[in-house]
Scaffold this motif. Sequence first.
Motif, short mmCIF file in Angstrom:
data_model
loop_
_atom_site.label_atom_id
_atom_site.label_comp_id
_atom_site.label_asym_id
_atom_site.label_seq_id
_atom_site.Cartn_x
_atom_site.Cartn_y
_atom_site.Cartn_z
N ARG A 135 0.84 -1.21 0.00
CA ARG A 135 0.00 0.00 0.00
C ARG A 135 0.87 1.25 0.00
O ARG A 135 0.57 2.23 -0.69
CB ARG A 135 -0.93 -0.02 1.20
N GLN A 136 1.96 1.25 0.77
CA GLN A 136 2.86 2.40 0.81
C GLN A 136 3.50 2.65 -0.55
O GLN A 136 3.62 3.78 -1.00
CB GLN A 136 3.95 2.21 1.87
N ALA A 137 3.89 1.58 -1.23
CA ALA A 137 4.49 1.72 -2.56
C ALA A 137 3.49 2.33 -3.54
O ALA A 137 3.83 3.24 -4.30
CB ALA A 137 4.96 0.35 -3.07
N VAL A 138 2.25 1.86 -3.49
CA VAL A 138 1.21 2.40 -4.38
C VAL A 138 0.97 3.88 -4.06
O VAL A 138 0.89 4.71 -4.97
CB VAL A 138 -0.10 1.59 -4.26
N ALA A 139 0.88 4.21 -2.79
CA ALA A 139 0.64 5.61 -2.40
C ALA A 139 1.76 6.52 -2.88
O ALA A 139 1.50 7.62 -3.39
CB ALA A 139 0.48 5.70 -0.88
N THR A 140 3.00 6.06 -2.74
CA THR A 140 4.14 6.86 -3.20
C THR A 140 4.08 7.05 -4.71
O THR A 140 4.27 8.17 -5.21
CB THR A 140 5.47 6.18 -2.81
N GLY A 141 3.79 5.99 -5.45
CA GLY A 141 3.69 6.09 -6.90
C GLY A 141 2.57 7.01 -7.35
O GLY A 141 2.73 7.81 -8.27
N LEU A 142 1.42 6.92 -6.69
CA LEU A 142 0.29 7.76 -7.07
C LEU A 142 0.51 9.23 -6.72
O LEU A 142 -0.07 10.12 -7.34
CB LEU A 142 -1.02 7.25 -6.45
N GLU A 143 1.36 9.47 -5.74
CA GLU A 143 1.73 10.86 -5.43
C GLU A 143 2.53 11.46 -6.59
O GLU A 143 2.41 12.63 -6.89
CB GLU A 143 2.55 10.89 -4.14
N VAL A 144 3.32 10.63 -7.24
CA VAL A 144 4.13 11.07 -8.37
C VAL A 144 3.28 11.19 -9.64
O VAL A 144 3.39 12.15 -10.38
CB VAL A 144 5.30 10.09 -8.61
#
Length: 149
Positions: free
Chosen positions: A75-84
């Motif tokens: 979930r953290q990886a997805v959140a970081t990617g979607l922030e970008v």
Amino acid sequence: MRSHGDAEVRSRSSSGLTDLEKALALVRGKPFGGRPQPWAEPLQQEMTTRIIDVAHTVATYRSAPGPHHDLNAARQAVATGLEVDPTSELLYRAWMRLEAARGNRQGLHTAITRVQQINRDLDCSPEPETTQLINNLLHTPHSGRTAAP
């Protein structure tokens, strides 16, 4: 040529995954900010693409059953990617899969609603893979839920 045992291969893939997560932890929003200088635009696109790839790779490995399974890290990886890149359907699909794996129906609906809103805002249709995944996850009872060990 030396033969690699299963433990050594697992160790190498685990350290590679850890390295990807460390790199992803360094990401803070869009590369070069929201309005890069003209010289930075090609670099921004390249960096964004690579960040999305890393985020998706981490989410995929962390969502899969097995020794690397960690849905919070996924979930953290997805959140970081979607922030970008808040328009990355690849990451929305990863998000939907991990919420389904958690058995989190509300989280699944949040991810679906968000990707549908993004597509409306962009005035485009979702990718066929996204539509198919949504249909599969919504019409499969207890989709993605894994049995307790």
